[in-house]
Structure formats: C-alpha cells, structure tokens
Design a protein around this motif. Structure first.
Motif, PDB file in Angstrom:
ATOM      1  N   ASP A 133      20.677  11.063   7.100  1.00  0.00           N
ATOM      2  CA  ASP A 133      19.175  11.443   7.024  1.00  0.00           C
ATOM      3  C   ASP A 133      18.738  13.084   6.964  1.00  0.00           C
ATOM      4  OD1 ASP A 133      19.673  12.397   9.343  1.00  0.00           O
ATOM      5  OD2 ASP A 133      18.820  11.041  10.552  1.00  0.00           O
ATOM      6  N   ARG A 134      19.740  13.682   7.002  1.00  0.00           N
ATOM      7  CA  ARG A 134      19.602  15.179   6.356  1.00  0.00           C
ATOM      8  C   ARG A 134      19.382  15.337   4.934  1.00  0.00           C
ATOM      9  NH1 ARG A 134      24.772  18.163   7.836  1.00  0.00           N
ATOM     10  NH2 ARG A 134      25.518  16.052   6.803  1.00  0.00           N
ATOM     11  N   HIS A 135      19.938  14.435   4.094  1.00  0.00           N
ATOM     12  CA  HIS A 135      19.833  14.587   2.680  1.00  0.00           C
ATOM     13  C   HIS A 135      18.746  13.682   2.081  1.00  0.00           C
ATOM     14  CE1 HIS A 135      24.073  15.287   4.158  1.00  0.00           C
ATOM     15  NE2 HIS A 135      24.005  16.132   3.426  1.00  0.00           N
ATOM     16  N   ILE A 136      18.102  13.110   2.836  1.00  0.00           N
ATOM     17  CA  ILE A 136      17.199  11.824   2.336  1.00  0.00           C
ATOM     18  C   ILE A 136      15.859  11.810   2.961  1.00  0.00           C
ATOM     19  CG2 ILE A 136      16.537   9.183   2.006  1.00  0.00           C
ATOM     20  CD1 ILE A 136      19.849   9.159   1.592  1.00  0.00           C
ATOM     21  N   ARG A 137      14.698  11.891   1.980  1.00  0.00           N
ATOM     22  CA  ARG A 137      13.449  11.454   2.613  1.00  0.00           C
ATOM     23  C   ARG A 137      12.840  10.388   1.893  1.00  0.00           C
ATOM     24  NH1 ARG A 137      15.832  14.633   5.042  1.00  0.00           N
ATOM     25  NH2 ARG A 137      15.366  16.770   5.497  1.00  0.00           N
ATOM     26  N   ILE A 138      12.462   9.410   2.684  1.00  0.00           N
ATOM     27  CA  ILE A 138      11.968   8.190   2.199  1.00  0.00           C
ATOM     28  C   ILE A 138      10.480   8.038   2.281  1.00  0.00           C
ATOM     29  CG2 ILE A 138      11.864   5.573   2.188  1.00  0.00           C
ATOM     30  CD1 ILE A 138      14.877   5.822   3.147  1.00  0.00           C
ATOM     31  N   LEU A 139       9.626   8.112   1.102  1.00  0.00           N
ATOM     32  CA  LEU A 139       8.260   8.236   0.824  1.00  0.00           C
ATOM     33  C   LEU A 139       7.503   6.882   0.383  1.00  0.00           C
ATOM     34  CD1 LEU A 139       8.128  11.930  -0.235  1.00  0.00           C
ATOM     35  CD2 LEU A 139       8.472  11.195   2.026  1.00  0.00           C
ATOM     36  N   PRO A 140       7.162   6.028   1.094  1.00  0.00           N
ATOM     37  CA  PRO A 140       6.194   4.866   0.742  1.00  0.00           C
ATOM     38  C   PRO A 140       5.015   5.512   0.026  1.00  0.00           C
ATOM     39  CG  PRO A 140       7.027   4.398   2.967  1.00  0.00           C
ATOM     40  CD  PRO A 140       7.428   6.060   2.815  1.00  0.00           C
ATOM     41  N   GLY A 141       4.447   4.642  -1.086  1.00  0.00           N
ATOM     42  CA  GLY A 141       3.480   5.010  -1.399  1.00  0.00           C
ATOM     43  C   GLY A 141       2.079   4.694  -0.696  1.00  0.00           C
ATOM     44  N   LEU A 142       1.135   5.460  -0.492  1.00  0.00           N
ATOM     45  CA  LEU A 142      -0.259   5.168   0.293  1.00  0.00           C
ATOM     46  C   LEU A 142      -1.385   5.553  -0.479  1.00  0.00           C
ATOM     47  CD1 LEU A 142      -0.998   4.163   3.236  1.00  0.00           C
ATOM     48  CD2 LEU A 142      -0.798   6.306   3.867  1.00  0.00           C
ATOM     49  N   ALA A 143      -2.389   4.996  -0.569  1.00  0.00           N
ATOM     50  CA  ALA A 143      -3.484   5.501  -1.052  1.00  0.00           C
ATOM     51  C   ALA A 143      -4.791   5.280  -0.169  1.00  0.00           C
ATOM     52  CB  ALA A 143      -3.962   4.556  -2.337  1.00  0.00           C
ATOM     53  N   PRO A 144      -4.727   6.445   0.764  1.00  0.00           N
ATOM     54  CA  PRO A 144      -5.888   6.504   1.670  1.00  0.00           C
ATOM     55  C   PRO A 144      -7.436   6.649   1.044  1.00  0.00           C
ATOM     56  CG  PRO A 144      -4.887   8.600   1.337  1.00  0.00           C
ATOM     57  CD  PRO A 144      -4.270   7.676   0.428  1.00  0.00           C
ATOM     58  N   ILE A 145      -8.320   6.048   1.718  1.00  0.00           N
ATOM     59  CA  ILE A 145      -9.680   6.180   1.300  1.00  0.00           C
ATOM     60  C   ILE A 145     -10.564   6.590   3.032  1.00  0.00           C
ATOM     61  CG2 ILE A 145     -11.832   5.206   0.632  1.00  0.00           C
ATOM     62  CD1 ILE A 145     -10.366   3.587  -1.278  1.00  0.00           C
ATOM     63  N   ILE A 146     -10.839   7.560   2.908  1.00  0.00           N
ATOM     64  CA  ILE A 146     -11.083   8.366   4.515  1.00  0.00           C
ATOM     65  C   ILE A 146     -12.599   8.820   4.578  1.00  0.00           C
ATOM     66  CG2 ILE A 146     -10.513  10.057   6.079  1.00  0.00           C
ATOM     67  CD1 ILE A 146      -7.708  10.413   4.470  1.00  0.00           C
ATOM     68  N   GLY A 147     -13.182   8.397   5.760  1.00  0.00           N
ATOM     69  CA  GLY A 147     -14.416   8.953   6.034  1.00  0.00           C
ATOM     70  C   GLY A 147     -14.393   9.368   7.395  1.00  0.00           C
ATOM     71  N   CYS A 148     -15.598  10.234   7.664  1.00  0.00           N
ATOM     72  CA  CYS A 148     -15.702  10.903   9.093  1.00  0.00           C
ATOM     73  C   CYS A 148     -15.797   9.595   9.887  1.00  0.00           C
ATOM     74  CB  CYS A 148     -17.039  11.885   8.929  1.00  0.00           C
ATOM     75  SG  CYS A 148     -16.700  13.422   8.002  1.00  0.00           S
ATOM     76  N   THR A 149     -16.626   8.603   9.578  1.00  0.00           N
ATOM     77  CA  THR A 149     -16.740   7.380  10.539  1.00  0.00           C
ATOM     78  C   THR A 149     -16.227   6.159   9.769  1.00  0.00           C
ATOM     79  OG1 THR A 149     -18.836   6.899   9.553  1.00  0.00           O
ATOM     80  CG2 THR A 149     -18.744   8.429  11.391  1.00  0.00           C
ATOM     81  N   PHE A 202      -4.322  -3.419  -2.772  1.00  0.00           N
ATOM     82  CA  PHE A 202      -3.329  -2.519  -3.726  1.00  0.00           C
ATOM     83  C   PHE A 202      -4.279  -1.681  -4.880  1.00  0.00           C
ATOM     84  CE2 PHE A 202      -0.908  -6.406  -2.673  1.00  0.00           C
ATOM     85  CZ  PHE A 202       0.042  -5.926  -1.612  1.00  0.00           C
ATOM     86  N   THR A 203      -3.401  -0.617  -5.194  1.00  0.00           N
ATOM     87  CA  THR A 203      -4.020  -0.061  -6.225  1.00  0.00           C
ATOM     88  C   THR A 203      -3.417  -0.630  -7.504  1.00  0.00           C
ATOM     89  OG1 THR A 203      -1.905   1.409  -6.370  1.00  0.00           O
ATOM     90  CG2 THR A 203      -3.884   2.131  -4.968  1.00  0.00           C
ATOM     91  N   ARG A 204      -3.702  -0.267  -8.791  1.00  0.00           N
ATOM     92  CA  ARG A 204      -3.266  -0.899  -9.881  1.00  0.00           C
ATOM     93  C   ARG A 204      -1.807  -0.585 -10.093  1.00  0.00           C
ATOM     94  NH1 ARG A 204      -2.746   1.673 -14.759  1.00  0.00           N
ATOM     95  NH2 ARG A 204      -3.735  -0.022 -15.760  1.00  0.00           N
ATOM     96  N   GLY A 205      -1.016   0.098  -9.484  1.00  0.00           N
ATOM     97  CA  GLY A 205       0.133   0.139  -9.633  1.00  0.00           C
ATOM     98  C   GLY A 205       1.026  -0.584  -8.406  1.00  0.00           C
ATOM     99  N   GLY A 206       0.455  -1.018  -7.783  1.00  0.00           N
ATOM    100  CA  GLY A 206       1.004  -2.096  -6.644  1.00  0.00           C
ATOM    101  C   GLY A 206       1.232  -1.366  -5.276  1.00  0.00           C
ATOM    102  N   HIS A 207       0.538  -0.128  -5.002  1.00  0.00           N
ATOM    103  CA  HIS A 207       0.681   0.623  -3.732  1.00  0.00           C
ATOM    104  C   HIS A 207      -0.553   0.399  -2.791  1.00  0.00           C
ATOM    105  CE1 HIS A 207       4.059   2.914  -4.643  1.00  0.00           C
ATOM    106  NE2 HIS A 207       3.642   3.112  -5.828  1.00  0.00           N
ATOM    107  N   ARG A 208      -0.088   0.618  -1.397  1.00  0.00           N
ATOM    108  CA  ARG A 208      -1.103  -0.071  -0.350  1.00  0.00           C
ATOM    109  C   ARG A 208      -2.323   0.885  -0.369  1.00  0.00           C
ATOM    110  NH1 ARG A 208      -0.606   0.244   5.520  1.00  0.00           N
ATOM    111  NH2 ARG A 208       1.039   1.797   5.002  1.00  0.00           N
ATOM    112  N   LEU A 209      -3.368   0.451  -0.186  1.00  0.00           N
ATOM    113  CA  LEU A 209      -4.768   0.966   0.085  1.00  0.00           C
ATOM    114  C   LEU A 209      -4.746   1.043   1.591  1.00  0.00           C
ATOM    115  CD1 LEU A 209      -7.030  -0.820  -2.290  1.00  0.00           C
ATOM    116  CD2 LEU A 209      -6.820   1.696  -2.289  1.00  0.00           C
ATOM    117  N   LEU A 210      -5.288   2.218   2.187  1.00  0.00           N
ATOM    118  CA  LEU A 210      -5.516   2.370   3.883  1.00  0.00           C
ATOM    119  C   LEU A 210      -6.934   3.003   4.072  1.00  0.00           C
ATOM    120  CD1 LEU A 210      -4.565   2.027   6.579  1.00  0.00           C
ATOM    121  CD2 LEU A 210      -3.232   4.292   6.596  1.00  0.00           C
ATOM    122  N   VAL A 211      -7.544   2.299   4.780  1.00  0.00           N
ATOM    123  CA  VAL A 211      -9.283   2.700   4.863  1.00  0.00           C
ATOM    124  C   VAL A 211      -9.512   2.942   6.099  1.00  0.00           C
ATOM    125  CG1 VAL A 211     -11.702   2.200   4.238  1.00  0.00           C
ATOM    126  CG2 VAL A 211      -9.953   1.155   2.755  1.00  0.00           C
TER     127      VAL A 211
END
Length: 323
Positions: free
Chosen positions: A151-167, A246-255
């Motif tokens: 794990d020193r040599h590898i960084r695993i980064l899932p795709g995430l598309a956040p939509i963020i608001g103050c509330t 999902f986004t059009r590329g198949g990554h996860r939306l998070l609101v």
C-alpha cells in the motif's frame, strides 16, 4: 512524457489505458482482443520505463570550455527485444524529473487488475459501495504483493461526482437543476454504449424497471459492464434511477452538505475502501467552486487532505516512493 515532466517541474502522470476502440486508425479489421491488449501493455510499460532510465540525470556535462555536452558512460541503450517491441534506445531526451512520472491504471477486469497490481500507482475504479470498494482494494493489494509491492506504492481512487450545497435543501435544488438540464436520451445512450449492455436505455419505458437478459461479454469496458450489470440486477432500477445515480461515464453521484459528503468520503477511506477519490464534476465551473469552497475546508478540518504541499512534485505529494 519525460519532456512533459521536465516542462511541468515534475507534475506529469501517465494513465496506462489499453483503449476501448480505435483499431481502425491503424488499419485493423477489428479491435485488438482484450487479453492480447493487456499482454502488450505490460511490455509497452516495460519499454517506456526502461527508456526513462536509459539516461542518468548526471549524464549531461554541458561544459562549454571542454566542449563536452554529455558523458556517454551515463547513457545506456535499452536493447529491448520482446514479443511486441524491439527498441534499441536510449531515450533522445533528458530523463524525467520524477523517478518516474506517476503511472495510473483503470482496468478492473482480471487482466486489468493484474496490470494495475504490477505497474499502477494511482488506480481509478468505479465501485458503488463500500463493501465492493474494500473487496477491490484487497484484491489489488493481494495481487501487488506477488510483485513485491504494497500500500505504500498504490493509491486507489474511486470516481465520485459530488453536488454540494450549504444545506440539504440547497444541495437537492442544485441536483434537480442538474437533472433538468440533462439531455436525458443522450446520457442514457452514453451509459448504455459505454457499458456495452446491448440495450439502449433511451428507448426503455420510464415507468418500467430495467431488465437485462444475458449480456454478451464485451471486448471493450469489461469492468464497467460488469459493475453496471450487477447494480441493475440487484436494484431493478428505472431509467430515471440510472440518471439520478450515475454520470454519463458511469460514476457515482453524491448529493449533500459538506459534512454529509465528507462523512461518506471519510467512511470509505477509514474502512479501507479507498485511498482517496477521483473527483468529477457535473458542470465545468460551479461544481468545482462548490467543492473547493465547501468540501475542501471540511476535509482539511478533519485532517483528510493537506492544507499546504511541501513540493510541486506529483509523486512526492502522493507520497509514493520512486521505482
């Protein structure tokens, strides 16, 4: 890549992708078989990394008085002879600043994970649940151990598309605005095509759960196909559920709010489902500003991201040792 690394001061990275199409550009009658593409990719990476090392950093004397530009004792022809490539070398450019530029990889099929485990340093994925993320990360690290990596040599980064608001209300309003602007048939066609599902979601009735019969194994995006197929069979979604997940590329939306979005990110990180995230944006400016103004301070407050960087060097900032 070596030149780009020098011009950027050590900021270059290479996403090692075997391509999901494009054989027609090389006069091929069809796309190269998936297994063969990955076998070729292993050798391709070996050649490139060998060329990066073929000239030592201190090879360039640049002595005007003696007229000596380069010390040939510090230059090493590659003389590679493999199944796919024959490359004498050496590289006809100065070596990279980094040792070497960071290598990314995004395959999640068996062959893709094997390439990622052997050469990948930043690994992109599209897992949709923490349990799946942990399974993927454990699998990659188990495979990497066979190559003397951890794990020193590898960084695993899932795709995430956040939509963020103050509330929460503001976040939902932004999400609904995003949904209203979508060219929904185009996005559904894109997801169907990118995942090689054999079914055009844009033609599917909105009020009827999606049903997939046997899906022919693709020679393109095997990992994305299997992930989407598994999600559809588990959740039996409508096409509107697809657009809201999902986004059009198949990554996860998070609101959500900064706190709720970072809660989710932190849980993935703390439980070993990821080493970080590949952040994507549903608009080119507004969502980027939201993330930097709202999520980054929360991530910094929790000690989950750096407030300052000690170096411009990408590898050093990722804390990945040289190879």
């Amino acid at each position: 890549m070596a030149s780009l690394d020098r011009l950027s001061g050590g900021r270059a990275g290479w996403n090692v992708v075997t391509a999901t199409g494009g054989g027609e550009n090389f006069n091929l009658p069809s796309h190269v078989d998936h297994a063969l593409r990955y076998e070729r990719a292993h050798e391709f990476v070996d050649v490139v990394r060998g060329l990066w090392k073929s000239i030592e950093p201190d090879a360039f004397i640049r002595d005007k008085e003696s007229g000596i530009w380069l010390d040939p004792a510090h230059v090493h022809p590659l003389n590679h002879k493999g199944r796919f490539f024959r490359v004498t070398g050496p590289l006809n450019a100065p070596p990279p600043v980094q040792h070497p530029p960071v290598l990314a990889q995004a395959g999640a099929s068996g062959a893709g994970k094997e390439l990622a485990a052997r050469v990948g340093e930043v690994i992109y994925t599209a897992e949709y649940s923490i349990s799946a993320g942990r399974d993927f990360r454990d699998d990659i690290l188990d495979r990497a151990a066979r190559y003397g990596r951890d794990d020193r040599h590898i960084r695993i980064l899932p795709g995430l598309a956040p939509i963020i608001g103050c509330t929460e209300t503001e976040a939902r309003e932004k999400f609904e605005r995003y949904q209203n602007y979508l060219d929904k048939p185009e996005v559904l066609r894109a997801i169907s095509s990118y995942s090689s599902l054999g079914t055009d979601f844009s033609l599917w009735p909105e009020d009827r759960p999606i049903e997939l019969d046997a899906v022919a194994e693709t020679n393109s995006h095997k990992s994305r196909q299997s992930l989407i197929v598994e999600w559809i069979r588990e959740t039996r979604p409508t096409v509107n559920d697809v657009l809201r997940t999902f986004t059009r590329g198949g990554h996860r939306l998070l609101v959500g709010t900064p706190a709720s979005v970072v809660d989710e990110m932190e849980e993935w990180y703390r439980t070993g489902a990821s080493d970080g995230f590949n952040i994507m944006f549903t608009s080119s400016l507004d969502r980027i500003i939201d993330f930097f103004e709202l999520a980054i301070p929360e991530l910094q407050r929790r000690g989950l991201t750096q407030a300052t960087y000690a170096s411009r060097n990408l590898r050093k900032n990722l804390r990945i040792p040289p190879t």
